[in-house]
Scaffold this motif. Structure first.
Motif, mmCIF file in Angstrom:
data_model
loop_
_atom_site.group_PDB
_atom_site.id
_atom_site.type_symbol
_atom_site.label_atom_id
_atom_site.label_comp_id
_atom_site.label_asym_id
_atom_site.label_seq_id
_atom_site.Cartn_x
_atom_site.Cartn_y
_atom_site.Cartn_z
ATOM 1 N N ILE A 1 -18.092 -28.319 -9.468
ATOM 2 C CA ILE A 1 -18.802 -27.035 -9.577
ATOM 3 C C ILE A 1 -20.277 -27.302 -9.844
ATOM 4 O O ILE A 1 -21.148 -26.663 -9.246
ATOM 5 N N VAL A 2 -20.569 -28.231 -10.711
ATOM 6 C CA VAL A 2 -21.967 -28.578 -10.998
ATOM 7 C C VAL A 2 -22.665 -29.013 -9.712
ATOM 8 O O VAL A 2 -23.791 -28.600 -9.428
ATOM 9 N N ALA A 3 -21.983 -29.818 -8.899
ATOM 10 C CA ALA A 3 -22.569 -30.303 -7.647
ATOM 11 C C ALA A 3 -22.712 -29.201 -6.603
ATOM 12 O O ALA A 3 -23.565 -29.301 -5.716
ATOM 13 N N ALA A 4 -21.929 -28.143 -6.711
ATOM 14 C CA ALA A 4 -21.926 -27.083 -5.698
ATOM 15 C C ALA A 4 -22.999 -26.024 -5.928
ATOM 16 O O ALA A 4 -23.190 -25.143 -5.085
ATOM 17 N N PHE A 5 -23.722 -26.098 -7.049
ATOM 18 C CA PHE A 5 -24.739 -25.097 -7.374
ATOM 19 C C PHE A 5 -26.051 -25.764 -7.766
ATOM 20 O O PHE A 5 -26.071 -26.905 -8.230
ATOM 21 N N GLU A 6 -27.120 -25.014 -7.593
ATOM 22 C CA GLU A 6 -28.434 -25.494 -8.033
ATOM 23 C C GLU A 6 -28.462 -25.640 -9.554
ATOM 24 O O GLU A 6 -29.057 -26.577 -10.077
ATOM 25 N N SER A 7 -27.831 -24.693 -10.279
ATOM 26 C CA SER A 7 -27.763 -24.791 -11.735
ATOM 27 C C SER A 7 -26.465 -24.160 -12.230
ATOM 28 O O SER A 7 -25.931 -23.243 -11.609
ATOM 29 N N PHE B 1 -25.527 -21.240 -4.768
ATOM 30 C CA PHE B 1 -24.375 -21.956 -4.199
ATOM 31 C C PHE B 1 -24.812 -22.809 -3.018
ATOM 32 O O PHE B 1 -25.463 -22.344 -2.094
ATOM 33 N N LYS B 2 -24.445 -24.101 -3.064
ATOM 34 C CA LYS B 2 -24.784 -25.051 -2.000
ATOM 35 C C LYS B 2 -23.597 -25.323 -1.081
ATOM 36 O O LYS B 2 -23.739 -26.055 -0.109
ATOM 37 N N GLY B 3 -22.442 -24.744 -1.403
ATOM 38 C CA GLY B 3 -21.247 -24.932 -0.587
ATOM 39 C C GLY B 3 -20.308 -25.950 -1.185
ATOM 40 O O GLY B 3 -20.702 -26.777 -2.018
ATOM 41 N N MET B 4 -19.054 -25.868 -0.754
ATOM 42 C CA MET B 4 -18.033 -26.833 -1.183
ATOM 43 C C MET B 4 -17.217 -27.222 0.045
ATOM 44 O O MET B 4 -16.460 -26.404 0.562
ATOM 45 N N PRO B 5 -17.374 -28.445 0.517
ATOM 46 C CA PRO B 5 -16.552 -28.877 1.658
ATOM 47 C C PRO B 5 -15.118 -29.099 1.222
ATOM 48 O O PRO B 5 -14.856 -29.526 0.103
#
Length: 155
Positions: free
Chosen positions: A110-116, A143-147
């Motif tokens: 989740i941390v990796a999937a968002f800017e903050s 949100f940067k997405g989740m593959p």
């Protein structure tokens, strides 16, 4: 989750595992109202996602992140949320949105999937003065997405 007397309330109250989700839904509703329209509600597992879809004001569409986790040991089993095309977290239309993430623990995926990602203070659910659960939510922005992991695509 024992009390000071060493008794777990779930031993005597079979409904204890369901308690507190109305409070959680109200808390998520309050925090979701502070985010831009179109913000997401994401949970770690499908049970919590379903409960949030019921208890959050306006009954928003919810998402399950657990089946997107990179670590197979943390990944949840596939559910109908993985089959429904409008619930996929790899949908490019979701990019840039903010979210409320609901879970007991912060997940690195989740941390990796968002800017903050910002943890809000945890809350305890008490029934007749006995703690039955501790709740945690995170405010996530950008949100940067989740593959989806390849191993889930083959199901």
């Amino acid at each position: 989750m024992a009390t000071r007397f060493g008794i777990d309330p779930r031993q005597f109250d079979p409904a204890a595992r369901f308690r507190g989700f109305d409070e959680l839904g109200a808390w998520v509703s309050q925090e979701l109202g502070k985010l831009p329209p179109g913000s997401l509600v994401i949970a770690d597992d499908y049970q919590t996602s379903a409960l949030m879809e019921f208890y959050v004001a306006g009954q928003p569409r919810t998402y399950v992140a657990g089946s997107y986790f990179a670590d197979p040991r943390k990944r949840s089993r596939m559910t109908q949320w993985d089959i429904w095309p409008d619930r996929r977290l790899d949908d490019p239309a979701l990019l840039g949105r903010d979210a409320i993430y609901v879970d007991r623990f912060r997940q690195e995926d989740i941390v990796a999937a968002f800017e903050s990602v910002e943890a809000l203070p945890r809350r305890e659910v008490l029934v007749n003065g006995v703690k039955v659960r501790t709740l945690g939510i995170w405010v996530c922005r950008g949100f940067k997405g989740m593959p989806r992991p390849e191993s889930h695509e083959k199901h």
